[in-house]
Design a protein around this motif. Structure first.
Motif, PDB file in Angstrom:
ATOM      1  N   LEU A   1      -9.365   5.937   0.094  1.00 31.76           N
ATOM      2  CA  LEU A   1      -8.040   6.216   0.632  1.00 31.76           C
ATOM      3  C   LEU A   1      -6.955   5.474  -0.149  1.00 31.76           C
ATOM      4  O   LEU A   1      -5.876   6.018  -0.412  1.00 31.76           O
ATOM      5  CB  LEU A   1      -7.976   5.825   2.110  1.00 31.76           C
ATOM      6  N   LYS A   2      -7.238   4.244  -0.529  1.00 33.77           N
ATOM      7  CA  LYS A   2      -6.277   3.484  -1.333  1.00 33.77           C
ATOM      8  C   LYS A   2      -6.041   4.176  -2.674  1.00 33.77           C
ATOM      9  O   LYS A   2      -4.902   4.280  -3.141  1.00 33.77           O
ATOM     10  CB  LYS A   2      -6.802   2.057  -1.556  1.00 33.77           C
ATOM     11  N   GLY A   3      -7.115   4.652  -3.289  1.00 32.93           N
ATOM     12  CA  GLY A   3      -6.966   5.368  -4.546  1.00 32.93           C
ATOM     13  C   GLY A   3      -6.128   6.617  -4.399  1.00 32.93           C
ATOM     14  O   GLY A   3      -5.283   6.922  -5.260  1.00 32.93           O
ATOM     15  N   LEU A   4      -6.319   7.358  -3.336  1.00 30.31           N
ATOM     16  CA  LEU A   4      -5.529   8.572  -3.112  1.00 30.31           C
ATOM     17  C   LEU A   4      -4.071   8.244  -2.831  1.00 30.31           C
ATOM     18  O   LEU A   4      -3.166   8.957  -3.281  1.00 30.31           O
ATOM     19  CB  LEU A   4      -6.125   9.362  -1.944  1.00 30.31           C
TER      20      LEU A   4
ATOM     21  N   SER B   1      -8.953   1.938  16.138  1.00 29.45           N
ATOM     22  CA  SER B   1      -7.898   0.951  15.857  1.00 29.45           C
ATOM     23  C   SER B   1      -7.798   0.672  14.370  1.00 29.45           C
ATOM     24  O   SER B   1      -6.693   0.577  13.804  1.00 29.45           O
ATOM     25  CB  SER B   1      -8.175  -0.352  16.618  1.00 29.45           C
ATOM     26  N   GLU B   2      -8.956   0.549  13.709  1.00 29.07           N
ATOM     27  CA  GLU B   2      -8.939   0.296  12.271  1.00 29.07           C
ATOM     28  C   GLU B   2      -8.411   1.499  11.508  1.00 29.07           C
ATOM     29  O   GLU B   2      -7.663   1.348  10.533  1.00 29.07           O
ATOM     30  CB  GLU B   2     -10.327  -0.085  11.784  1.00 29.07           C
ATOM     31  N   LEU B   3      -8.763   2.685  11.930  1.00 28.24           N
ATOM     32  CA  LEU B   3      -8.265   3.896  11.271  1.00 28.24           C
ATOM     33  C   LEU B   3      -6.748   3.991  11.400  1.00 28.24           C
ATOM     34  O   LEU B   3      -6.058   4.343  10.433  1.00 28.24           O
ATOM     35  CB  LEU B   3      -8.921   5.133  11.883  1.00 28.24           C
ATOM     36  N   ALA B   4      -6.245   3.679  12.578  1.00 24.70           N
ATOM     37  CA  ALA B   4      -4.796   3.701  12.784  1.00 24.70           C
ATOM     38  C   ALA B   4      -4.102   2.696  11.874  1.00 24.70           C
ATOM     39  O   ALA B   4      -3.044   2.986  11.282  1.00 24.70           O
ATOM     40  CB  ALA B   4      -4.475   3.410  14.249  1.00 24.70           C
ATOM     41  N   GLN B   5      -4.694   1.529  11.738  1.00 25.71           N
ATOM     42  CA  GLN B   5      -4.122   0.494  10.875  1.00 25.71           C
ATOM     43  C   GLN B   5      -4.129   0.933   9.418  1.00 25.71           C
ATOM     44  O   GLN B   5      -3.157   0.720   8.685  1.00 25.71           O
ATOM     45  CB  GLN B   5      -4.903  -0.799  11.034  1.00 25.71           C
ATOM     46  N   ILE B   6      -5.200   1.582   8.983  1.00 29.53           N
ATOM     47  CA  ILE B   6      -5.279   2.061   7.600  1.00 29.53           C
ATOM     48  C   ILE B   6      -4.193   3.096   7.333  1.00 29.53           C
ATOM     49  O   ILE B   6      -3.494   3.037   6.306  1.00 29.53           O
ATOM     50  CB  ILE B   6      -6.676   2.664   7.332  1.00 29.53           C
ATOM     51  N   ALA B   7      -4.053   4.065   8.234  1.00 28.22           N
ATOM     52  CA  ALA B   7      -3.031   5.098   8.050  1.00 28.22           C
ATOM     53  C   ALA B   7      -1.638   4.485   7.983  1.00 28.22           C
ATOM     54  O   ALA B   7      -0.810   4.880   7.141  1.00 28.22           O
ATOM     55  CB  ALA B   7      -3.115   6.114   9.189  1.00 28.22           C
ATOM     56  N   ARG B   8      -1.380   3.509   8.834  1.00 26.78           N
ATOM     57  CA  ARG B   8      -0.066   2.862   8.865  1.00 26.78           C
ATOM     58  C   ARG B   8       0.170   2.047   7.597  1.00 26.78           C
ATOM     59  O   ARG B   8       1.253   2.120   6.989  1.00 26.78           O
ATOM     60  CB  ARG B   8       0.032   1.963  10.099  1.00 26.78           C
ATOM     61  N   GLN B   9      -0.798   1.277   7.177  1.00 29.18           N
ATOM     62  CA  GLN B   9      -0.633   0.444   5.987  1.00 29.18           C
ATOM     63  C   GLN B   9      -0.440   1.277   4.719  1.00 29.18           C
ATOM     64  O   GLN B   9       0.355   0.913   3.847  1.00 29.18           O
ATOM     65  CB  GLN B   9      -1.839  -0.481   5.834  1.00 29.18           C
ATOM     66  N   LEU B  10      -1.164   2.384   4.619  1.00 27.13           N
ATOM     67  CA  LEU B  10      -1.064   3.219   3.424  1.00 27.13           C
ATOM     68  C   LEU B  10       0.082   4.222   3.512  1.00 27.13           C
ATOM     69  O   LEU B  10       0.449   4.825   2.499  1.00 27.13           O
ATOM     70  CB  LEU B  10      -2.380   3.955   3.184  1.00 27.13           C
ATOM     71  N   GLY B  11       0.598   4.428   4.705  1.00 28.39           N
ATOM     72  CA  GLY B  11       1.689   5.380   4.880  1.00 28.39           C
ATOM     73  C   GLY B  11       1.256   6.815   4.639  1.00 28.39           C
ATOM     74  O   GLY B  11       1.997   7.599   4.039  1.00 28.39           O
ATOM     75  N   ILE B  12       0.060   7.178   5.142  1.00 28.90           N
ATOM     76  CA  ILE B  12      -0.460   8.526   4.949  1.00 28.90           C
ATOM     77  C   ILE B  12      -0.809   9.158   6.298  1.00 28.90           C
ATOM     78  O   ILE B  12      -1.075   8.461   7.270  1.00 28.90           O
ATOM     79  CB  ILE B  12      -1.735   8.537   4.077  1.00 28.90           C
ATOM     80  N   TRP B  13      -0.776  10.484   6.341  1.00 25.84           N
ATOM     81  CA  TRP B  13      -1.372  11.216   7.445  1.00 25.84           C
ATOM     82  C   TRP B  13      -2.862  11.321   7.139  1.00 25.84           C
ATOM     83  O   TRP B  13      -3.240  11.771   6.051  1.00 25.84           O
ATOM     84  CB  TRP B  13      -0.741  12.595   7.587  1.00 25.84           C
TER      85      TRP B  13
END
Length: 276
Positions: free
Chosen positions: A26-29, A66-78
């Motif tokens: 996800l970070k790479g994308l 909760s972790e998935l929500a945090q990842i989406a928020r940190q990366l700014g992606i849907w």
């Protein structure tokens, strides 16, 4: 026009291991500019009924979500999670897709409608998804900044009536997170995805599992993005990895104007529940 990303994975029964692998991809994308990312079916837990029961969460609650929500928020992606086990209020489990927005809010969910109860000529042989999960009842089309997204999961792709309903409810993009077997994928995966794109005149974004898994399962891979004319614009055939494509909704409008299938249709699709 928006850049859409797809993750191809080789998931196992341990969500911690799967999450570590997923976060890197996800970070790479995100660095490639993807705004909407689609992950495969069973991307967080891919195992036995015991594994799903162990890690199932109530919708909108639990450490995995909760972790998935945090990842989406940190990366700014849907972020579209292809499926994970969700515990219903009646105690049954569904295999459920989750859509998080770029603020980490759970915007929608979709319970897989069609259970994969079939015999396949592979090492696993007998598949009985209904022994573990209860099917959903609703069709979901979600309004997002990148277009209206219709939700489906894997075996659903064999039922064109569902995709006609998604199109009738305004879908621009239809996602198909999957764990297609190697045998059925080799025979039908590409054909089914292209057919669903052509008949709905929607973009199809299909994220797949690939490789060997527990219990003798082997999945086909070939994650791909298909345009509304049925052309494959990006494909990850084998191995784990990511792919991206620019999704131009203007192309959909042009194709639908030149060939107005929805207006020409002589059969009406029954309207189902829609979530926005």
């Amino acid at each position: 026009m928006a850049k859409v990303g797809v993750v191809q994975m080789n998931s196992g029964p341990d969500p911690e291991i799967n999450l570590r692998q997923l976060k890197k991809k996800l970070k790479g994308l995100q660095l490639q500019g993807a705004k909407l990312v689609v992950t495969p079916e069973n991307c967080l837990v891919f195992g036995t009924r015991k594994d799903y029961e162990l890690h199932a969460e109530t919708l909108g609650q639990g450490p995995i979500q909760s972790e998935l929500a945090q990842i989406a928020r940190q990366l700014g992606i849907w972020l579209l999670i292809g499926s994970m086990p969700i515990r219903r209020t009646d105690g049954a489990m569904s295999t459920t897709a989750l859509l998080f927005d770029d603020q980490g809010e759970l915007q929608a969910h979709y319970d897989k409608l069609h259970m994969f109860d079939v015999e396949v000529a592979d090492r696993h042989h007998s598949y009985r998804e209904s022994d573990t999960f209860r099917p959903g009842n609703d069709v979901r089309v979600i309004n997002t900044p990148y277009g209206n997204i219709g939700l489906s999961i894997c075996y659903d792709v064999r039922f064109p009536q569902l995709y006609s309903a998604l199109r009738a409810q305004g879908a621009d993009i239809i996602v198909v997170p999957a764990a297609f077997t190697r045998v059925t994928g080799k025979a039908h995966w590409d054909i089914l995805l292209r057919a669903r794109a052509i008949e709905t005149q929607c973009w199809i974004v299909a994220a797949a599992q690939w490789g060997e898994h527990d219990q003798g399962r082997e999945t086909w891979g070939h994650s791909m993005i298909v345009d509304p004319w049925g052309q494959v614009v990006a494909c990850q055939e084998q191995g784990t990895g990511v792919l991206t494509a620019d999704v131009d909704l203007g192309l959909s409008e042009q194709i639908r104007t030149n060939m107005p299938l929805l207006q020409h249709a002589r059969f009406q699709v029954q309207q189902c529940n829609t979530e926005e």
